[in-house]
Design an enzyme around this catalytic site. Structure first.
Site, PDB file in Angstrom:
ATOM      1  N   GLY A 306       0.836  -1.202   0.000  1.00 38.16           N
ATOM      2  CA  GLY A 306       0.000   0.000   0.000  1.00 38.16           C
ATOM      3  C   GLY A 306       0.864   1.243   0.000  1.00 38.16           C
ATOM      4  O   GLY A 306       1.979   1.238  -0.542  1.00 38.16           O
ATOM      5  N   GLU A 307       0.353   2.320   0.577  1.00 43.03           N
ATOM      6  CA  GLU A 307       1.085   3.591   0.689  1.00 43.03           C
ATOM      7  C   GLU A 307       1.382   4.250  -0.651  1.00 43.03           C
ATOM      8  O   GLU A 307       2.181   5.185  -0.719  1.00 43.03           O
ATOM      9  CB  GLU A 307       2.433   3.407   1.409  1.00 43.03           C
TER      10      GLU A 307
END
Length: 339
Positions: A306-307
């Site tokens: 993610g991120e």
């Protein structure tokens, strides 16, 4: 645009936006394609690099697109469904990771520096998790609209490309619920290990998704986003819509990010015509979701962080594609026979 689009006043407006926002320019895509055919290489030999350039040309409205400014937006939110034991980490970790982003210590900080992107981290009411969607709608329409509009407002109109991502404990369960709510199927078809839950945790995730689907059946796409989504998912959807308004190419991240914009695709598939998917996540539902949306990922690296991490790596690929498109000699310039 002939009238302001944002802030949106209702979720129902989303279904009308494809006709109100600028569409990719097919003429500029063809002009970019024509240039590619003149460069010193066999036609089509750069594969998806050529496709990425053509889409950016269409979105930006120029046959020779460049990246002077790249923006990365990471939205953070917390989720009431965590009460169902669907994550091995407490929601305090969301706050702690946001602090890590701000101090420069996360993977996305390093990847944005490498890819030349300005990182902006937007936390949305971390002290106020959404409702547990197994018991009630995660968000009211007003809460969902607020998150969408906050996401839209975070977009830099001067950006040439936008990458979007998220942070939020429990949000792979949110992604699975949104994917199932939009595309069909049961929880077990969409859930994965997320941050590393054991098989019993995966089963709890599937059960929570099934409970949410049963409680919130029969909603339209944006109603599904409000009922099963989270604030960071709604904000990502808003950012994607605002990027369209500003003719900015979007690189989507992994499973959570793609699930966040699935309601936009269900409302009108044209709403994602300015988007590339940066990578296919190791989360098992992502590949299936991409097939449903008709999107081909740039990379397949087994990532599931993610991120916006996968999108940031894909931005490096896009920069490489543009360097070739704008910097290579044509056959005529190089004095090379093209036949």
């Amino acid at each position: 645009m002939t009238e302001p689009v944002f802030p949106l006043r209702s979720l129902a407006e989303v279904a009308t936006l494809a006709d109100r926002l600028p569409a990719p320019d097919a003429t500029m895509a063809e002009a970019a394609r024509t240039r590619q055919a003149q460069l010193t290489k066999p036609q089509g030999s750069l594969g998806m690099l050529e496709e990425m350039v053509e889409l950016m040309a269409a979105v930006r409205g120029t046959a020779r697109p460049v990246i002077d400014r790249a923006q990365a937006l990471v939205f953070a939110g917390n989720h009431g469904v965590c009460a169902q034991g669907i994550s091995q980490f407490p929601q305090e970790v969301t706050v702690q990771m946001v602090a890590n982003f701000h101090s420069g210590g996360a993977a996305i900080n390093q990847l944005c520096r490498a890819a030349g992107a300005q990182l902006d981290v937007i936390e949305i009411d971390l002290d106020k998790p959404t409702a547990d969607f197994t018991q009630a709608a995660a968000m009211t329409e007003a809460e969902c609209l607020d998150a969408i509009n906050r996401g839209a407002a975070a977009v830099d109109p001067a950006a040439d490309v936008l990458i979007v991502g998220e942070m939020g404990i429990g949000n792979t369960t949110i992604a699975a619920a949104l994917a199932a709510g939009i595309c069909g199927g049961a929880g077990a078809d969409w859930v994965g290990m997320g941050t590393g839950v054991n098989p019993e945790g995966v089963a709890r995730k599937a059960a929570a998704v099934d409970a949410g689907l049963a409680r919130h059946a029969g909603l339209d796409p944006m109603g599904t986003l409000a009922a099963l989504g989270g604030r960071e998912e709604a904000a990502m959807a808003g950012a994607v819509l605002a990027a369209r308004a500003h003719r900015i190419l979007v690189i989507l991240d992994g499973f959570v990010c793609t699930a966040a914009v699935a309601p936009l695709h269900a409302a009108d598939p044209r709403l994602l015509d300015h988007c590339i998917v940066g990578h296919v996540s190791a989360e098992p539902g992502h590949r299936r979701l991409l097939a449903t949306l008709g999107k081909k990922p740039v990379l397949d690296l087994g990532m599931r962080l993610g991120e916006a991490s996968g999108a940031a790596v894909a931005l490096l690929v896009l920069r490489a594609a543009l360097e070739c498109h704008n910097g290579m000699a044509t056959f005529g310039e190089a004095g090379v026979s093209s036949a």
